[in-house]
Design an enzyme around this catalytic site. Structure first.
Site, PDB file in Angstrom:
ATOM      1  N   THR A  41       0.840  -1.200   0.000  1.00  0.00           N
ATOM      2  CA  THR A  41       0.000   0.000   0.000  1.00  0.00           C
ATOM      3  C   THR A  41       0.873   1.246   0.000  1.00  0.00           C
ATOM      4  O   THR A  41       2.100   1.183   0.049  1.00  0.00           O
ATOM      5  CB  THR A  41      -0.903   0.034   1.257  1.00  0.00           C
ATOM      6  OG1 THR A  41      -0.078   0.108   2.425  1.00  0.00           O
ATOM      7  CG2 THR A  41      -1.769  -1.212   1.340  1.00  0.00           C
TER       8      THR A  41
ATOM      9  N   LYS B 258       8.312  -0.097   3.346  1.00  0.00           N
ATOM     10  CA  LYS B 258       9.369   0.168   4.325  1.00  0.00           C
ATOM     11  C   LYS B 258       8.822   0.590   5.686  1.00  0.00           C
ATOM     12  O   LYS B 258       9.469   0.381   6.715  1.00  0.00           O
ATOM     13  CB  LYS B 258      10.237   1.334   3.830  1.00  0.00           C
ATOM     14  CG  LYS B 258      10.918   1.104   2.530  1.00  0.00           C
ATOM     15  CD  LYS B 258      11.581   2.364   2.008  1.00  0.00           C
ATOM     16  CE  LYS B 258      10.584   3.340   1.395  1.00  0.00           C
ATOM     17  NZ  LYS B 258       9.904   2.863   0.185  1.00  0.00           N
TER      18      LYS B 258
ATOM     19  N   GLU C 285      11.688  -8.356   1.710  1.00  0.00           N
ATOM     20  CA  GLU C 285      12.859  -8.184   0.839  1.00  0.00           C
ATOM     21  C   GLU C 285      12.747  -6.948  -0.047  1.00  0.00           C
ATOM     22  O   GLU C 285      13.738  -6.264  -0.303  1.00  0.00           O
ATOM     23  CB  GLU C 285      13.035  -9.435  -0.028  1.00  0.00           C
ATOM     24  CG  GLU C 285      14.299  -9.456  -0.857  1.00  0.00           C
ATOM     25  CD  GLU C 285      15.542  -9.412   0.029  1.00  0.00           C
ATOM     26  OE1 GLU C 285      16.046  -8.298   0.245  1.00  0.00           O
ATOM     27  OE2 GLU C 285      15.990 -10.469   0.488  1.00  0.00           O
TER      28      GLU C 285
ATOM     29  N   VAL D  80      13.961  -2.649   0.349  1.00  0.00           N
ATOM     30  CA  VAL D  80      15.239  -2.003   0.053  1.00  0.00           C
ATOM     31  C   VAL D  80      15.832  -2.644  -1.200  1.00  0.00           C
ATOM     32  O   VAL D  80      15.920  -3.871  -1.281  1.00  0.00           O
ATOM     33  CB  VAL D  80      16.234  -2.166   1.226  1.00  0.00           C
ATOM     34  CG1 VAL D  80      17.536  -1.439   0.934  1.00  0.00           C
ATOM     35  CG2 VAL D  80      15.628  -1.652   2.525  1.00  0.00           C
TER      36      VAL D  80
ATOM     37  N   GLY E 247       8.716   8.406 -14.979  1.00  0.00           N
ATOM     38  CA  GLY E 247       7.945   7.646 -13.995  1.00  0.00           C
ATOM     39  C   GLY E 247       8.735   7.232 -12.769  1.00  0.00           C
ATOM     40  O   GLY E 247       8.270   6.407 -11.984  1.00  0.00           O
TER      41      GLY E 247
ATOM     42  N   GLU F 275       8.103  10.996  -8.084  1.00  0.00           N
ATOM     43  CA  GLU F 275       6.668  11.214  -7.895  1.00  0.00           C
ATOM     44  C   GLU F 275       6.303  12.655  -8.247  1.00  0.00           C
ATOM     45  O   GLU F 275       7.172  13.523  -8.371  1.00  0.00           O
ATOM     46  CB  GLU F 275       6.294  10.938  -6.438  1.00  0.00           C
ATOM     47  CG  GLU F 275       6.406   9.465  -6.089  1.00  0.00           C
ATOM     48  CD  GLU F 275       6.108   9.213  -4.612  1.00  0.00           C
ATOM     49  OE1 GLU F 275       5.063   9.681  -4.135  1.00  0.00           O
ATOM     50  OE2 GLU F 275       6.939   8.561  -3.958  1.00  0.00           O
TER      51      GLU F 275
ATOM     52  N   ASP G 251      13.044   9.067   1.964  1.00  0.00           N
ATOM     53  CA  ASP G 251      12.976   7.677   1.497  1.00  0.00           C
ATOM     54  C   ASP G 251      14.282   6.947   1.817  1.00  0.00           C
ATOM     55  O   ASP G 251      14.272   5.817   2.314  1.00  0.00           O
ATOM     56  CB  ASP G 251      12.701   7.654  -0.014  1.00  0.00           C
ATOM     57  CG  ASP G 251      12.737   6.243  -0.588  1.00  0.00           C
ATOM     58  OD1 ASP G 251      11.750   5.516  -0.411  1.00  0.00           O
ATOM     59  OD2 ASP G 251      13.765   5.871  -1.192  1.00  0.00           O
TER      60      ASP G 251
ATOM     61  N   LYS H 280      15.043   3.700   4.392  1.00  0.00           N
ATOM     62  CA  LYS H 280      15.711   2.469   3.945  1.00  0.00           C
ATOM     63  C   LYS H 280      16.956   2.148   4.787  1.00  0.00           C
ATOM     64  O   LYS H 280      17.184   0.979   5.125  1.00  0.00           O
ATOM     65  CB  LYS H 280      16.091   2.592   2.469  1.00  0.00           C
ATOM     66  CG  LYS H 280      14.865   2.460   1.560  1.00  0.00           C
ATOM     67  CD  LYS H 280      15.220   2.755   0.118  1.00  0.00           C
ATOM     68  CE  LYS H 280      14.023   2.486  -0.786  1.00  0.00           C
ATOM     69  NZ  LYS H 280      14.187   3.094  -2.117  1.00  0.00           N
TER      70      LYS H 280
END
Lengths: 344, 344
Positions: B98, B127, B151, B154, B208, B211, B222, B226
């Site tokens: 999601t 994450k 998995e 990251v 793409g 964002e 982000d 991670k």
């Protein structure tokens, strides 16, 4: 859980393993509830010793480090050779790190076969048994409900084969490309730094990377054996080292190296296995690579492999700063995965 | 063996997973003796559907690809929201992909908790739950004898966390260093190619990767999430993304990039976690790297991580050419390892 370990060979890698086992004794007990004894060590030139109650590993290291033989530690009837040792030594797992003839895969293949036939788990750092008899030995291991692991055969302890078992599931490996031989990579780096070929080889020998007779490395035999291991295990091929289209680096000159650099690239000894329909073709060849290729930046004794699959497009592993402990660690991880029962 | 799968989210990754499951149906049956049904799909904006007999996955893809809702496929009493869906959907494993708020880890953390409490195995590409609640959720999974794998959080499907479970045994990870965010790496590559910052961002959006609102990437959120996942899982840390010393790339100019190249290096957004005594410190910062550093050659949307341990000195994984299938593949591998019982 308690495990009995026997070691075949007591050279650099096996002694690094012995030191690693000593260093990790507490960790193994705390994290894996695992204790161990080393019940036997067989060597080519330092004799052998079996003690069902467990050898004194530090004493065995001291003896061999100071040039003595192991026989003083032996308990029980004498054993004449390694095959007798395999039959006589009470053990759960055999850690195999003997000398290899890369053109026959012997005598290690016979040792591994005998160990599996005797119902022992086998961990080997030796490419020979895998390159020459993978299908036979893995079938034998399955029949006898034994583990047969060999992470350290390619890229020392870097988990390229572990990734195959645990992470490349339900996928097809279409291509493997790597720099897998330290000696040739170090010699090529030496040539880039301006050394002559002979001086680059001598320099690689001086730091203990190249062997006294480096021809198996320079002619690409070691690399051929390794790409066969990867092709057979990860791609389902059934190749032998003799099937590899093999060209070594003995004809590479300083001029070639300069020309490669002038064209913004480098010459690397590239191992490759490619799926072509139902076939897998393997080669070892010095190839010019552009600087944009990740393998172009694998220098000195680093090694690397790029896997291309139908789901992971490019996955590269690079290993740097290797030493005998790195190789020994791959054997320790194999042993732990066997102890955890993850060998089916 | 037959497994019932429910999917949370039906965006790019989840739909790539649905296509991968369809493409690999025969392989799963042949190689793993595994058949499956997708018994439910819950989305944020396309409704949801549960069918205990198994949804028509191709029809679900067709509906969402053409902008329709999934509700037409629903069987049984209506479900009001995702938590109700988790309680109602008859399933063995929940595949969670999601949307994430990287500054809270919600709502995904609540979904994963509810799924584990209901005794479902969980595979997440998200994450958030791992960065904000790894210890709690992994303890909950163990209590309920469930798998909790992630998995794809990251480096997409590259097996960096699988390596942690299967290959970094009885070792201490002392340092992790990586390039883990595609958008910033692509923007930095664009700056090297002479684009302005805004044009580089626009170009990353056009393909793409970035964002519409790229601030979570550009400001290093982000990447921070991670590196926290890696530090908590591989180094035993207990960090949150807010603990990361975080500097994004929004102040990097074309002049900085030119200066870096003039000094024979590049600027990269480097995530790092370092063990310092009993502590682990994590950072995300734009750093100049020399061309001799393998991470210097990770360009565009590739990502990479270098692990330093007390046994493997430098192990680097590089992943190239990623797409939603790569991420989905990591989820498939997690699911297969759960099916094989390898989740303890």
């Amino acid at each position: 859980m308690h495990i009995r370990i026997a070691m075949l060979g007591y050279g650099k890698v096996a002694r690094a393993l012995a030191r690693l086992l000593l260093r990790k004794t507490d960790t193994l007990r705390q994290e894996y509830d695992l204790t161990f004894d080393v019940t036997g060590i067989a060597t080519r030139s330092r004799g052998s010793a079996i003690d069902p109650a467990g050898l004194d590993l530090e004493e065995a290291l001291r003896l061999v480090d100071s040039g003595d033989r192991l026989d003083a530690l032996h308990q029980g009837p004498p054993v004449a050779d390694t095959l007798e040792f395999i039959a006589a030594c009470p053990t759960d797992v055999i850690m195999e790190a003997t000398w290899l003839n890369p053109q026959t895969g012997q005598p290690a293949t016979d040792y591994v076969r005998a160990a599996l036939q005797a119902g022992r788990h086998v961990v080997t750092a030796n490419k020979g048994p895998v390159a020459y008899a993978y299908r036979e030995l893995s079938a034998l291991a399955r029949q006898n409900n034994c583990g047969f692991f060999f992470e350290s055969t390619v890229m020392d302890g870097a988990p390229v084969l572990g990734i195959g078992r645990e992470a490349l599931l339900a996928t097809t490996v279409n291509r493997i490309r790597g720099i897998l031989n330290s000696t040739t990579n170090l010699v090529l780096t030496g040539l880039e730094e301006g050394l002559t070929f002979d001086a680059a080889v001598a320099s690689a020998q001086a730091v203990g990377v190249a062997e006294a007779n480096p021809s198996n490395d320079l002619e690409g035999w070691d690399a051929a054996v390794k790409i066969v291991v990867l092709a057979n295990v990860l791609m389902g091929a059934d190749l032998r080292p003799q099937d590899v289209d093999r060209v070594g680096i003995t004809d590479i000159t300083g001029e070639d190296i300069k020309a490669a650099i002038a064209e913004k690239g480098r010459i690397k000894l590239i191992c490759e296995a490619v799926r072509e329909g139902d076939l897998v073709r393997a080669s070892v060849r010095p190839i010019w690579l552009p600087l944009s290729d990740p393998l172009c930046h694998v220098s000195r004794t680093s090694s690397a492999v790029t896997l291309e699959t139908d789901t992971l497009h490019h996955l590269t592993l690079v290993e740097g700063d290797t030493d005998p402990t790195t190789t020994a660690y791959g054997m320790l991880v194999d042993m732990l995965n066997i102890v955890r029962g993850r060998f089916d």
